[in-house]
Scaffold this motif. Structure first.
Motif, PDB file in Angstrom:
ATOM      1  N   ASP A 258       0.979  -1.268   0.065  1.00 30.61           N
ATOM      2  CA  ASP A 258      -0.006  -0.060   0.158  1.00 30.61           C
ATOM      3  C   ASP A 258       1.009   1.344  -0.091  1.00 30.61           C
ATOM      4  OD1 ASP A 258      -2.510  -1.073   0.065  1.00 30.61           O
ATOM      5  OD2 ASP A 258      -2.370  -1.753   2.323  1.00 30.61           O
ATOM      6  N   HIS A 259       0.033   2.332  -0.412  1.00 30.34           N
ATOM      7  CA  HIS A 259       0.905   3.465  -0.447  1.00 30.34           C
ATOM      8  C   HIS A 259       0.350   4.227   0.988  1.00 30.34           C
ATOM      9  CE1 HIS A 259       1.765   2.554  -4.349  1.00 30.34           C
ATOM     10  NE2 HIS A 259       0.559   2.659  -4.842  1.00 30.34           N
ATOM     11  N   HIS A 260       1.115   4.963   1.467  1.00 29.18           N
ATOM     12  CA  HIS A 260       0.771   5.548   2.973  1.00 29.18           C
ATOM     13  C   HIS A 260       1.035   7.081   2.823  1.00 29.18           C
ATOM     14  CE1 HIS A 260       0.797   1.560   4.378  1.00 29.18           C
ATOM     15  NE2 HIS A 260       2.176   1.292   3.880  1.00 29.18           N
ATOM     16  N   PRO A 261      -0.087   7.729   3.020  1.00 26.18           N
ATOM     17  CA  PRO A 261       0.098   9.280   3.361  1.00 26.18           C
ATOM     18  C   PRO A 261       0.522   9.564   4.633  1.00 26.18           C
ATOM     19  CG  PRO A 261      -2.280   8.475   3.277  1.00 26.18           C
ATOM     20  CD  PRO A 261      -1.466   7.165   3.109  1.00 26.18           C
ATOM     21  N   ILE A 262       1.524   9.934   4.857  1.00 22.83           N
ATOM     22  CA  ILE A 262       2.043  10.112   6.242  1.00 22.83           C
ATOM     23  C   ILE A 262       1.998  11.782   6.706  1.00 22.83           C
ATOM     24  CG2 ILE A 262       4.406  10.150   7.656  1.00 22.83           C
ATOM     25  CD1 ILE A 262       3.291   7.473   6.751  1.00 22.83           C
ATOM     26  N   HIS A 313       1.984  10.046  11.553  1.00 22.99           N
ATOM     27  CA  HIS A 313       1.054   8.745  11.292  1.00 22.99           C
ATOM     28  C   HIS A 313       0.668   8.809   9.663  1.00 22.99           C
ATOM     29  CE1 HIS A 313      -3.035  10.665  11.353  1.00 22.99           C
ATOM     30  NE2 HIS A 313      -2.629  11.509  11.891  1.00 22.99           N
ATOM     31  N   CYS A 314       0.461   7.420   9.557  1.00 23.41           N
ATOM     32  CA  CYS A 314      -0.222   7.067   8.242  1.00 23.41           C
ATOM     33  C   CYS A 314      -1.717   7.549   8.295  1.00 23.41           C
ATOM     34  CB  CYS A 314      -0.294   5.777   7.604  1.00 23.41           C
ATOM     35  SG  CYS A 314      -1.028   5.346   6.284  1.00 23.41           S
ATOM     36  N   HIS A 315      -2.319   8.241   7.204  1.00 24.41           N
ATOM     37  CA  HIS A 315      -3.547   8.840   7.532  1.00 24.41           C
ATOM     38  C   HIS A 315      -4.909   7.805   7.137  1.00 24.41           C
ATOM     39  CE1 HIS A 315      -6.392  11.650   8.766  1.00 24.41           C
ATOM     40  NE2 HIS A 315      -5.479  12.623   9.413  1.00 24.41           N
ATOM     41  N   LEU A 316      -4.618   6.736   6.337  1.00 25.78           N
ATOM     42  CA  LEU A 316      -5.245   5.770   5.872  1.00 25.78           C
ATOM     43  C   LEU A 316      -6.004   5.123   7.322  1.00 25.78           C
ATOM     44  CD1 LEU A 316      -3.922   3.604   3.205  1.00 25.78           C
ATOM     45  CD2 LEU A 316      -5.425   5.387   2.904  1.00 25.78           C
ATOM     46  N   PRO A 317      -7.490   5.428   7.325  1.00 32.76           N
ATOM     47  CA  PRO A 317      -8.108   4.733   8.711  1.00 32.76           C
ATOM     48  C   PRO A 317      -7.602   3.549   9.157  1.00 32.76           C
ATOM     49  CG  PRO A 317      -9.549   6.120   7.473  1.00 32.76           C
ATOM     50  CD  PRO A 317      -8.358   5.942   6.485  1.00 32.76           C
ATOM     51  N   HIS A 318      -7.690   2.609   8.111  1.00 32.91           N
ATOM     52  CA  HIS A 318      -7.271   1.328   8.800  1.00 32.91           C
ATOM     53  C   HIS A 318      -5.932   1.164   8.925  1.00 32.91           C
ATOM     54  CE1 HIS A 318     -11.048  -0.903   6.908  1.00 32.91           C
ATOM     55  NE2 HIS A 318     -11.396   0.351   7.383  1.00 32.91           N
ATOM     56  N   HIS A 319      -5.162   1.891   8.848  1.00 30.65           N
ATOM     57  CA  HIS A 319      -3.708   1.906   8.996  1.00 30.65           C
ATOM     58  C   HIS A 319      -3.392   2.524  10.419  1.00 30.65           C
ATOM     59  CE1 HIS A 319      -2.473   1.158   4.646  1.00 30.65           C
ATOM     60  NE2 HIS A 319      -3.448   0.398   5.120  1.00 30.65           N
ATOM     61  N   MET A 320      -4.423   3.022  10.871  1.00 27.46           N
ATOM     62  CA  MET A 320      -4.494   4.021  12.376  1.00 27.46           C
ATOM     63  C   MET A 320      -4.892   3.003  13.397  1.00 27.46           C
ATOM     64  SD  MET A 320      -5.747   7.522  10.907  1.00 27.46           S
ATOM     65  CE  MET A 320      -5.912   8.366  12.643  1.00 27.46           C
ATOM     66  N   GLY A 406      -1.428   1.346  15.342  1.00 21.95           N
ATOM     67  CA  GLY A 406      -1.084   1.266  14.089  1.00 21.95           C
ATOM     68  C   GLY A 406       0.300   2.009  13.638  1.00 21.95           C
ATOM     69  N   MET A 407       0.077   2.554  12.417  1.00 17.18           N
ATOM     70  CA  MET A 407       1.246   3.121  11.899  1.00 17.18           C
ATOM     71  C   MET A 407       1.344   4.600  12.243  1.00 17.18           C
ATOM     72  SD  MET A 407       2.394   3.493   7.716  1.00 17.18           S
ATOM     73  CE  MET A 407       2.944   1.558   7.374  1.00 17.18           C
ATOM     74  N   MET A 408       1.933   4.652  13.697  1.00 17.81           N
ATOM     75  CA  MET A 408       1.785   5.886  14.227  1.00 17.81           C
ATOM     76  C   MET A 408       3.030   6.275  15.420  1.00 17.81           C
ATOM     77  SD  MET A 408      -1.522   6.849  16.224  1.00 17.81           S
ATOM     78  CE  MET A 408      -2.692   6.981  14.919  1.00 17.81           C
TER      79      MET A 408
END
Ligand SMILES: [Cu+2]
Length: 439
Positions: A258-262, A313-320, A406-408
């Motif tokens: 996946d691409h991650h909007p950080i 953090h990554c802003h994709l909800p499922h990545h949080m 998550g990615m945080m």
């Protein structure tokens, strides 16, 4: 690279910075007269004595090197790694030298580098040097540029690094990549760019599909339930530290599906580089969310102007979020309908069954279960401050860990005194214990 050629690149970089860069560099010089010692926070052993400011990879060690004549010699071993990614989740990843992601390699532009590679995986592998302009024999692609390195075998890579920037190494096999086989390879300028930075941090983005009651990532999955910075989920990720008023560089690389909007809170940054090296200053513009695509590196810089604990953090909800489903263990999900009281009580009991002391600090309404959709985050937010306590978390507000999943991670922008208090704790871990017992 000859000294003259190297100097040319540095001069070009300074000239390229233009007027904006000039005023910034003067400002940086003024800052140098202030007592700033970001290097003291660095625990790496490979590059600590160099003139450049080494990058810190939170939760990942640096790879030490030895010198053979003028060649920097590194030893990398590919092997399975038991990796604790969250306080209640340990996975069977693959990595290097007991670490996943692998240890960070830091060199200087112009260095001759030798990597003695050993394969202790149960299958063949290679090492690819992502983004580096090196001879084809060193490219690490099985069958194309070399024979695969068989289990138990060694292979020696050697090349001259004529670039500067943020690169990485990884296995050049899709499934092995998704098992975790990546590490930083950073090539520094002899002296830093202007404006110079005071802190330099690296984050590797990874994602994992690990079913409940399982420890082995499903490398064929397209959906992920565990998202990590440098191999750990929030709140286990060690906070980054910055002195108030300092300039910070963040290097972010992504090797996943996946691409991650950080996103960075409270500050604006500029993208100063990619996986291809430094970007000209004329291309910099303010932003606070950078999309880090697969196989990309994004280097951002910002002035740490505002004190506080600011999320990265990554802003994709499922990545949080972290996978609560793991707490089900051998139990089955009885219903997927969250409007049912049964589902609600199941989620609550799930949250209570976490195998260490934690709290759900956020209140819920007395008749919450009457509202369709409840619960959402109510039982997901678990305070576990003591479980993840370390010097870098000292002084954070109570139940801070309930907001991290998550990615945080976070960057703590700290006034002089508070920054120094944490540094003192890092040097003497026993102070942390005293604090815990005394409070
Ligand atoms: Cu993401």
């Amino acid at each position: 690279m000859s000294g003259t050629r190297r100097r040319f690149f540095q001069d070009a970089a300074v000239l390229g910075a233009g007027f904006f860069g000039l005023s910034k560099s003067l400002q940086a010089q003024n800052e140098q007269s202030m007592p700033m010692h970001p290097r003291e926070a660095h625990h790496g052993n490979g590059a600590a004595t160099s003139a450049f400011l080494p990058m810190i990879t939170p939760d990942v060690a640096d790879l030490a090197h030895e010198l053979d004549g003028g060649v920097k010699v590194f030893h990398l071993v590919a092997e399975p790694v038991k990796k604790k990614i969250a306080p209640f989740k340990t996975i069977d990843a693959w990595g290097y030298n007991g670490s996943c992601p692998g240890p960070t390699i830091q060199v200087q532009q112009g260095d001759r580098v030798r990597v003695v590679f050993e394969n202790r995986l149960p299958e063949s592998t290679t090492l690819h040097w992502h983004g580096l302009e090196i001879p084809i024999e060193q490219d690490g692609v099985p069958y194309i540029s070399q024979k695969p390195v068989a289990p138990g075998e060694k292979y020696v890579y050697e090349f001259t690094v004529h670039q500067e920037g943020t690169f990485f190494y990884h296995a050049h096999s899709a499934m092995q990549e998704m098992m975790g086989q990546i590490g930083f390879f950073v090539a520094h300028l002899e002296r830093d760019y202007k404006p110079r930075v005071d802190h330099d941090y690296g984050l590797i983005l990874q994602e994992w599909a690990v079913l409940p009651s399982n420890s082995v990532p499903n490398t064929a999955a397209m959906e992920y339930n565990w998202l990590t910075f440098n191999g750990v989920c929030g709140p286990m990720a060690t906070p980054l530290l910055a002195r108030l008023g300092s300039r910070v560089r963040l290097r972010i690389v992504n090797l996943g599906m996946d691409h991650h909007p950080i996103h960075l809170h409270g500050h604006q940054f500029v993208v100063t580089g990619t996986e291809g090296g430094r970007a000209p200053e004329s291309t910099w513009y303010p932003m606070n969310t950078v999309l880090v695509g697969v196989a990309q590196a994004r280097v951002v810089e910002f002035e740490a102007k505002y004190p506080g604990a600011w999320m990265i953090h990554c802003h994709l909800p499922h990545h949080m979020m972290n996978s609560m489903m793991d707490l089900l263990r051998d139990r089955q999900i009885e219903t997927a309908d969250q409007t049912e009281a049964k589902a609600m009580s199941q989620m609550e009991s799930l949250a209570r069954s976490v195998p260490f002391e934690h709290v759900h600090p956020a209140p819920v309404a007395p008749d919450a279960e009457k509202v369709p959709g409840f619960p959402q985050d109510a039982f997901m937010e678990m305070g576990m401050d003591e479980v993840v306590e370390k010097p870098e978390t000292y002084g954070l507000p109570k139940n801070w860990s309930a907001g991290m999943m998550g990615m945080m991670t976070m960057i703590r922008v700290l006034p002089e005194k508070e920054y120094d208090a944490i540094l003192a704790r890092k040097k003497a871990p026993s102070m942390q214990m005293e604090h815990r017992h005394g409070s």
